[in-house]
Design a protein around this motif. Structure first.
Motif, PDB file in Angstrom:
ATOM      1  N   HIS A  59       0.836  -1.210   0.000  1.00 37.95           N
ATOM      2  CA  HIS A  59       0.000   0.000   0.000  1.00 37.95           C
ATOM      3  C   HIS A  59       0.868   1.256   0.000  1.00 37.95           C
ATOM      4  N   HIS A  60       1.865   1.261   0.854  1.00 36.91           N
ATOM      5  CA  HIS A  60       2.786   2.406   0.946  1.00 36.91           C
ATOM      6  C   HIS A  60       3.508   2.616  -0.392  1.00 36.91           C
ATOM      7  N   LYS A  61       3.967   1.514  -0.978  1.00 36.26           N
ATOM      8  CA  LYS A  61       4.695   1.593  -2.252  1.00 36.26           C
ATOM      9  C   LYS A  61       3.792   2.091  -3.376  1.00 36.26           C
ATOM     10  N   ARG A  62       2.540   1.633  -3.405  1.00 32.78           N
ATOM     11  CA  ARG A  62       1.613   2.051  -4.450  1.00 32.78           C
ATOM     12  C   ARG A  62       1.363   3.564  -4.408  1.00 32.78           C
ATOM     13  N   LEU A  63       1.211   4.093  -3.213  1.00 30.34           N
ATOM     14  CA  LEU A  63       0.966   5.530  -3.090  1.00 30.34           C
ATOM     15  C   LEU A  63       2.209   6.340  -3.454  1.00 30.34           C
ATOM     16  N   ILE A  64       3.373   5.909  -2.958  1.00 28.93           N
ATOM     17  CA  ILE A  64       4.618   6.637  -3.257  1.00 28.93           C
ATOM     18  C   ILE A  64       4.921   6.608  -4.743  1.00 28.93           C
ATOM     19  N   TYR A  65       4.849   5.416  -5.357  1.00 32.12           N
ATOM     20  CA  TYR A  65       5.152   5.298  -6.781  1.00 32.12           C
ATOM     21  C   TYR A  65       4.076   5.974  -7.635  1.00 32.12           C
ATOM     22  N   GLY A  66       2.825   5.918  -7.178  1.00 30.21           N
ATOM     23  CA  GLY A  66       1.755   6.582  -7.910  1.00 30.21           C
ATOM     24  C   GLY A  66       1.938   8.080  -7.966  1.00 30.21           C
ATOM     25  N   LYS A  67       2.499   8.646  -6.893  1.00 31.07           N
ATOM     26  CA  LYS A  67       2.723  10.100  -6.863  1.00 31.07           C
ATOM     27  C   LYS A  67       4.011  10.504  -7.564  1.00 31.07           C
ATOM     28  N   LEU A  68       5.088   9.743  -7.382  1.00 28.43           N
ATOM     29  CA  LEU A  68       6.413  10.181  -7.813  1.00 28.43           C
ATOM     30  C   LEU A  68       6.971   9.448  -9.023  1.00 28.43           C
TER      31      LEU A  68
END
Length: 396
Positions: free
Chosen positions: A15-24
């Motif tokens: 979940h953390h990775k999806r949000l970080i990669y989705g933004k950056l």
């Protein structure tokens, strides 16, 4: 379920990775503000700036974890040929996401600009505009040119207080008086060419609610109105000069979004140059310059001296003036700026700084901040040695 919430089949790390990669990285969450992500990423709210820095740190950590995992697998001989190919495929997939994000950004910018052009074309087509005719004329060569400011017009603002009354009709009257004064100065010095520098905030815009509610016209009407005023202004000066050169750079009042989200390349002021090119195409001695080195700065050579034009909202300290010299990469004689709404000539680190005034004068903001000022612009007489003299032209 919100796209930010953790999915039922998703681990906390995933979940953390999806949000970080989705933004950056893949930009699927590019439009989500960092402050909105903070609650899901870190369990509490942070400001946009703080959350942004934390997100970049998280990205670095995730990339290190992935890299160490891959190195460990390779070292143990567990990363087979199929896994290597899969890894290469993932890298190519990421490149594709990056290319797609960049293309979509460019497409959005172009689409918005074309939509604005279409709206403006329709507004012009529905108008009954006066005929502007080019009149060929003889000119007398001389040793100087006029450098005429046309800054911070704030067309569309509607101001009425004890110190000032300003609206579109008053603005048009000021243009007429300004033309008369310019021609008086031209006759005194027998000036050959006229360089008009129009350094931003031609319209009042709608960047703040307090401005939007006082605007008499919407932004498209503002653009159309001020563009026609400037076109008639240039046409009126045309018979008296060998050439009339129009230079412009956008200001902060014409941005199309909030200060944090606005793109430097998207400013409504830029539509004015497009309008002038179309409206004055038969005038052989009027030139609409596009000599910008980026979206915030242009260069102009006047009688062998290099002048730099900026709006001024990014250049309010002596250090910034020196930085302009470094950014240009060659010796500059003067910086031309607006934004401060008053005439001023100064020398900073050996660079002359010429500040043009405002047409609007004192609005409610000035009253609240106890800032007194009058509508004014500046006309400089320039020769091979630089600025010979400067006239402060009162507009009211």
């Amino acid at each position: 379920m919100s796209e930010l919430e953790r999915r039922p089949d998703e681990t906390e790390l995933a979940h953390h990775k999806r949000l970080i990669y989705g933004k950056l990285v893949d930009k699927t969450l590019a439009d989500v503000d960092y402050s909105e992500l903070a609650e899901e990423l870190y369990g509490q709210s942070y400001s946009s700036d703080v959350a942004r820095r934390m997100a970049y740190g998280s990205r670095k950590t995730l990339e290190l974890i992935e890299r160490q995992s891959e190195d460990a697998l390779a070292a143990d001989g567990l990363l087979g040929e199929l896994d290597i190919k899969r890894f290469e495929l993932q890298k190519e997939r990421q490149k594709f996401f990056d290319y797609r994000a960049a293309f979509n950004k460019l497409l959005r910018e172009r689409s918005r600009q074309e939509e604005l052009n279409d709206i403006l074309v329709k507004a012009i087509a529905d108008s009954d505009l006066p005929v502007l005719n080019y009149i060929p004329h003889e000119f007398t060569p001389s040793d100087n040119d006029l450098l005429v400011s046309l800054n911070d017009i704030h067309y569309g603002a509607n101001v009425k207080n004890y110190w000032n009354t300003y609206n579109s009709e008053v603005c048009a009257e000021m243009f007429e008086r300004y033309i008369d004064r310019i021609l008086e100065i031209q006759q005194i010095h027998n000036s050959e060419n006229c360089i008009i520098w129009c350094n931003g905030d031609e319209i009042s815009g709608s960047i703040h609610h307090s401005i939007a509610v006082t605007n008499k016209e919407n932004v498209i009407e503002q653009i159309k109105g001020v563009s026609e005023l400037i076109a008639e202004f240039l046409a009126a000066l045309s018979p008296y000069f060998k050439s009339v050169i129009f230079l412009s750079v956008p200001g902060n009042h014409s941005r199309m979004d909030t200060k944090e989200r606005a793109l430097l390349s998207e400013r409504l002021d830029d539509l004015i140059g497009w309008y002038l090119n179309a409206r004055l195409q038969t005038f052989e001695n009027i030139f609409i310059s596009d000599n910008r080195i980026d979206d915030t700065m242009y260069l102009i050579d006047i009688r062998g001296k290099l002048y730099v034009g900026v709006h001024g909202d990014f250049d309010e300290t002596p250090a910034k003036i020196q930085a302009i010299q470094t950014m240009v990469g060659q010796p500059i004689y003067a910086v031309l700026a607006g934004h401060k709404h008053h005439n001023k000539v100064d020398v900073i680190q050996g660079i002359k700084v010429v500040m043009g005034g405002s047409f609007m004068g004192m609005d409610d903001y000035c009253v609240q901040k106890r800032i007194f000022g009058r509508p004014e612009q500046a006309v400089c007489v320039c020769d091979q040695n630089g600025i010979r003299c400067t006239y402060d032209v009162a507009l009211n």
